[in-house]
Motif scaffolding. Structure first.
Motif, PDB file in Angstrom:
ATOM      1  N   GLY A  99     -46.971  10.188  -3.925  1.00  0.00           N
ATOM      2  CA  GLY A  99     -47.656  11.042  -2.965  1.00  0.00           C
ATOM      3  C   GLY A  99     -47.372  12.527  -3.086  1.00  0.00           C
ATOM      4  O   GLY A  99     -46.689  13.017  -3.986  1.00  0.00           O
ATOM      5  N   THR A 100     -47.898  13.224  -2.092  1.00  0.00           N
ATOM      6  CA  THR A 100     -47.870  14.680  -2.076  1.00  0.00           C
ATOM      7  C   THR A 100     -46.458  15.234  -2.119  1.00  0.00           C
ATOM      8  O   THR A 100     -46.193  16.220  -2.816  1.00  0.00           O
ATOM      9  CB  THR A 100     -48.602  15.182  -0.812  1.00  0.00           C
ATOM     10  N   SER A 101     -45.518  14.628  -1.390  1.00  0.00           N
ATOM     11  CA  SER A 101     -44.174  15.210  -1.343  1.00  0.00           C
ATOM     12  C   SER A 101     -43.509  15.161  -2.713  1.00  0.00           C
ATOM     13  O   SER A 101     -42.959  16.173  -3.184  1.00  0.00           O
ATOM     14  CB  SER A 101     -43.319  14.491  -0.295  1.00  0.00           C
ATOM     15  N   GLY A 102     -43.541  14.015  -3.383  1.00  0.00           N
ATOM     16  CA  GLY A 102     -42.902  13.908  -4.693  1.00  0.00           C
ATOM     17  C   GLY A 102     -43.578  14.762  -5.742  1.00  0.00           C
ATOM     18  O   GLY A 102     -42.908  15.404  -6.572  1.00  0.00           O
ATOM     19  N   ILE A 103     -44.903  14.796  -5.733  1.00  0.00           N
ATOM     20  CA  ILE A 103     -45.640  15.605  -6.703  1.00  0.00           C
ATOM     21  C   ILE A 103     -45.372  17.090  -6.458  1.00  0.00           C
ATOM     22  O   ILE A 103     -45.172  17.871  -7.403  1.00  0.00           O
ATOM     23  CB  ILE A 103     -47.145  15.283  -6.634  1.00  0.00           C
ATOM     24  N   ALA A 104     -45.337  17.494  -5.185  1.00  0.00           N
ATOM     25  CA  ALA A 104     -45.075  18.896  -4.877  1.00  0.00           C
ATOM     26  C   ALA A 104     -43.682  19.317  -5.344  1.00  0.00           C
ATOM     27  O   ALA A 104     -43.513  20.406  -5.913  1.00  0.00           O
ATOM     28  CB  ALA A 104     -45.223  19.131  -3.373  1.00  0.00           C
ATOM     29  N   TRP A 105     -42.662  18.462  -5.135  1.00  0.00           N
ATOM     30  CA  TRP A 105     -41.333  18.850  -5.587  1.00  0.00           C
ATOM     31  C   TRP A 105     -41.280  18.941  -7.114  1.00  0.00           C
ATOM     32  O   TRP A 105     -40.606  19.812  -7.677  1.00  0.00           O
ATOM     33  CB  TRP A 105     -40.273  17.880  -5.082  1.00  0.00           C
ATOM     34  N   THR A 106     -42.005  18.083  -7.805  1.00  0.00           N
ATOM     35  CA  THR A 106     -42.063  18.161  -9.261  1.00  0.00           C
ATOM     36  C   THR A 106     -42.686  19.485  -9.695  1.00  0.00           C
ATOM     37  O   THR A 106     -42.213  20.120 -10.642  1.00  0.00           O
ATOM     38  CB  THR A 106     -42.873  16.988  -9.826  1.00  0.00           C
ATOM     39  N   LEU A 107     -43.745  19.913  -9.026  1.00  0.00           N
ATOM     40  CA  LEU A 107     -44.344  21.209  -9.355  1.00  0.00           C
ATOM     41  C   LEU A 107     -43.392  22.350  -9.018  1.00  0.00           C
ATOM     42  O   LEU A 107     -43.410  23.394  -9.698  1.00  0.00           O
ATOM     43  CB  LEU A 107     -45.675  21.375  -8.618  1.00  0.00           C
ATOM     44  N   GLN A 108     -42.572  22.181  -8.002  1.00  0.00           N
ATOM     45  CA  GLN A 108     -41.536  23.167  -7.705  1.00  0.00           C
ATOM     46  C   GLN A 108     -40.567  23.293  -8.888  1.00  0.00           C
ATOM     47  O   GLN A 108     -40.235  24.406  -9.326  1.00  0.00           O
ATOM     48  CB  GLN A 108     -40.776  22.743  -6.443  1.00  0.00           C
ATOM     49  N   LEU A 109     -40.127  22.156  -9.432  1.00  0.00           N
ATOM     50  CA  LEU A 109     -39.237  22.182 -10.593  1.00  0.00           C
ATOM     51  C   LEU A 109     -39.926  22.816 -11.798  1.00  0.00           C
ATOM     52  O   LEU A 109     -39.316  23.610 -12.529  1.00  0.00           O
ATOM     53  CB  LEU A 109     -38.786  20.763 -10.942  1.00  0.00           C
ATOM     54  N   ALA A 110     -41.196  22.453 -12.020  1.00  0.00           N
ATOM     55  CA  ALA A 110     -41.933  23.016 -13.146  1.00  0.00           C
ATOM     56  C   ALA A 110     -42.111  24.517 -12.983  1.00  0.00           C
ATOM     57  O   ALA A 110     -41.983  25.284 -13.952  1.00  0.00           O
ATOM     58  CB  ALA A 110     -43.288  22.332 -13.284  1.00  0.00           C
ATOM     59  N   GLY A 111     -42.414  24.951 -11.764  1.00  0.00           N
ATOM     60  CA  GLY A 111     -42.568  26.383 -11.516  1.00  0.00           C
ATOM     61  C   GLY A 111     -41.283  27.154 -11.768  1.00  0.00           C
ATOM     62  O   GLY A 111     -41.301  28.262 -12.312  1.00  0.00           O
ATOM     63  N   LEU A 160     -47.770  26.942  -4.611  1.00  0.00           N
ATOM     64  CA  LEU A 160     -48.661  25.807  -4.378  1.00  0.00           C
ATOM     65  C   LEU A 160     -47.866  24.600  -3.874  1.00  0.00           C
ATOM     66  O   LEU A 160     -48.297  23.889  -2.959  1.00  0.00           O
ATOM     67  CB  LEU A 160     -49.399  25.470  -5.670  1.00  0.00           C
ATOM     68  N   ALA A 161     -46.693  24.370  -4.471  1.00  0.00           N
ATOM     69  CA  ALA A 161     -45.852  23.252  -4.045  1.00  0.00           C
ATOM     70  C   ALA A 161     -45.395  23.427  -2.604  1.00  0.00           C
ATOM     71  O   ALA A 161     -45.437  22.480  -1.796  1.00  0.00           O
ATOM     72  CB  ALA A 161     -44.642  23.143  -4.969  1.00  0.00           C
ATOM     73  N   ARG A 162     -44.962  24.614  -2.265  1.00  0.00           N
ATOM     74  CA  ARG A 162     -44.509  24.884  -0.901  1.00  0.00           C
ATOM     75  C   ARG A 162     -45.645  24.709   0.110  1.00  0.00           C
ATOM     76  O   ARG A 162     -45.469  24.096   1.170  1.00  0.00           O
ATOM     77  CB  ARG A 162     -43.958  26.309  -0.825  1.00  0.00           C
ATOM     78  N   ASP A 163     -46.828  25.214  -0.243  1.00  0.00           N
ATOM     79  CA  ASP A 163     -47.969  25.086   0.664  1.00  0.00           C
ATOM     80  C   ASP A 163     -48.381  23.624   0.828  1.00  0.00           C
ATOM     81  O   ASP A 163     -48.805  23.204   1.908  1.00  0.00           O
ATOM     82  CB  ASP A 163     -49.151  25.909   0.150  1.00  0.00           C
ATOM     83  N   ALA A 164     -48.273  22.842  -0.241  1.00  0.00           N
ATOM     84  CA  ALA A 164     -48.622  21.423  -0.144  1.00  0.00           C
ATOM     85  C   ALA A 164     -47.691  20.691   0.816  1.00  0.00           C
ATOM     86  O   ALA A 164     -48.133  19.855   1.614  1.00  0.00           O
ATOM     87  CB  ALA A 164     -48.566  20.781  -1.532  1.00  0.00           C
ATOM     88  N   VAL A 165     -46.394  20.978   0.741  1.00  0.00           N
ATOM     89  CA  VAL A 165     -45.440  20.333   1.647  1.00  0.00           C
ATOM     90  C   VAL A 165     -45.647  20.836   3.075  1.00  0.00           C
ATOM     91  O   VAL A 165     -45.573  20.065   4.041  1.00  0.00           O
ATOM     92  CB  VAL A 165     -43.996  20.576   1.168  1.00  0.00           C
TER      93      VAL A 165
END
Length: 465
Positions: free
Chosen positions: A315-327, A338-343
């Protein structure tokens, strides 16, 4: 924002109460086996696996090592669970040896010891993962494109296996570093487009899952042209998280930065944005239409076939944290924003029926709490801290001392065979009491203002650190 002291105390106390319930490895194993033996035959969740980090003693040892920060007597209990895990690897085989690395390393970091165990486990694990990579390379050469989720995912594939290699490599283990680079080379290659013979002639990302690799017939019916899994547990976000962590730690191979960019951009591209932020499907059909199909294209599928879910696994929480790591790895503030806004949007969305009743880490509220808390700590967001407070309050209220482990795993409905959620006693990290307790313990410390440890913490089991 002042931390709610009483709630922090309650969350920490609840974590320690769970640790008490999980204090005897023998009693825990017996109660877990009895709980799963009593399930109806049509209910087939991931069962108790004593040597497994996610489903057995190693994950429980993480909880006791964590609680030993406040009470030294828990260190001996963590050691007892690790000893039980070591004994269980005799039957589980070399695939399970890597599951000892994280809990043994965190225990050794805090209390010393385990030098020989870590050295031998790293050696066996590196040999096992190296053989897995070689097998996948040969498979790709002989049969062309087409993977199964288990080839590369967090739960049983290269992404999860390589997290142990990364930790060992960071500690100076040269063989683990060499095999880690082999894994990274494979994952970089996996990001290049492929042109499956079964498709319509167009290219798809290289992590395309071939329909003949599906384990479930219903997947072949839903995705006759194969699919692309988005989530963390079984999808491309697992390799993305692993590669982001490795890149930041200085373990790099040719083409790695471009591969990170391809994966991150693809994940962003399959998201669906609204005024609350982005959400993601769990899986996307590789080809919108099957060959010869004239009906409208299939829509993306969620974790259970449908709209986006909020949890860590798909879901959104796990995918968003992954994008946080990638960023962070790419120094891309657009991705982290984008990750922060998604959460931030996630915490304002209505709960789905599964999340509303599931306290666990994988699909449920403990995983969301942990990610919301980490995102709040990263950005100092009072809005996200308020959401974390609400989740922690719910989980504290859910604790039931009358049950063997304090919490019960909730199995979601599954068609006509299981029309309502089914609850089962599970002590483990992924869906059970240990994962919930760890999320509460970390929430309490972070909410009080304690700094989050740099490097691999217990949540490295979920490729969050």
């Amino acid at each position: 924002m002042t931390a709610p002291r009483a709630l922090c105390d309650a969350a920490s106390d609840t974590a320690h109460r769970v640790a008490e319930l999980l204090s005897s490895p023998e009693r825990v194993a017996g109660a877990a086996r009895s709980a799963f033996a009593a399930l109806p035959s049509e209910v087939l969740p991931p069962a108790w696996q004593p040597a497994s980090l996610l489903l057995g003693h190693p994950g429980i040892a993480l909880l006791h090592t964590r609680c030993a920060r406040n009470d030294a007597r828990y260190a001996a209990i963590g050691h007892a669970h690790l000893a039980a895990a070591v004994a269980a690897t005799t039957d589980a085989g070399p695939a399970a040896v890597g599951d000892l690395l994280l809990p043994a390393r965190l225990h050794a970091r805090a209390h010393g010891g385990y030098t020989r165990l870590l050295a031998r486990s790293a050696e066996v694990h590196a040999a096992y993962v190296g053989a897995c990579v070689a097998r996948l390379v040969t498979l790709r050469q002989e049969h062309g494109p087409g993977l199964a989720y288990g080839d590369y995912d967090v739960i049983s594939g290269l992404a999860g296996q390589a997290r142990g290699l990364l930790a060992a490599a960071d500690d100076g283990d040269e063989r683990s570093a060499r095999v880690l680079h082999d894994v990274l080379d494979f994952l970089v290659g996996m990001t290049h487009p492929v042109r499956p013979a079964e498709g319509d002639g167009s290219q798809v990302p290289g992590w395309w899952c071939a329909p003949d690799r599906y384990l479930l017939p219903r997947d072949r019916a839903e995705f006759p042209g194969g699919d692309l899994n988005v989530g963390v547990a079984h999808g491309i976000c697992g390799p993305l998280a692993l590669m982001a962590l490795a890149y930041r730690a200085g373990h790099r191979v040719p083409g790695m930065r471009d591969a990170l960019r391809r994966m991150a951009d693809w994940v962003v591209g399959v998201g669906r944005a609204d005024d609350r932020g982005s959400q993601w499907p769990g899986r996307v059909a590789a080809y919108p239409r099957a060959p010869g199909e004239t009906s409208p294209p299939r829509r993306p599928s969620g974790a259970a076939g449908g709209s986006s879910s909020p949890g860590w696994c798909y879901g959104t929480s796990g995918i968003a944290w992954t994008l946080q790591l990638a960023g962070q790895a790419l120094d891309d503030h657009r991705l982290t924003a984008l990750a922060r806004d998604a959460v931030r949007g996630l915490v304002h969305r209505p709960r789905d029926a599964v999340t509303a009743v599931d306290p666990g880490f994988c699909h449920g509220r403990a995983g969301i709490l942990h990610i919301v808390g980490r995102m709040a700590a990263a950005g100092g967001s009072t809005e996200l801290w308020a959401a974390a407070d609400a989740l922690a309050r719910e989980l504290v209220a859910d604790f039931d001392a009358r049950t063997p482990f304090g919490y019960r795993q909730v199995l979601p409905p599954s068609g006509t065979s299981r029309p309502a959620p089914h609850r089962v006693h599970h002590p483990g990290l992924l869906d059970g009491a240990a994962g919930i307790a760890l999320a509460l313990a970390d929430y309490a410390d972070a909410r009080r203002g304690a700094a989050i440890e740099d490097g691999a913490g217990w949540d490295a089991a979920f490729l969050m650190s």
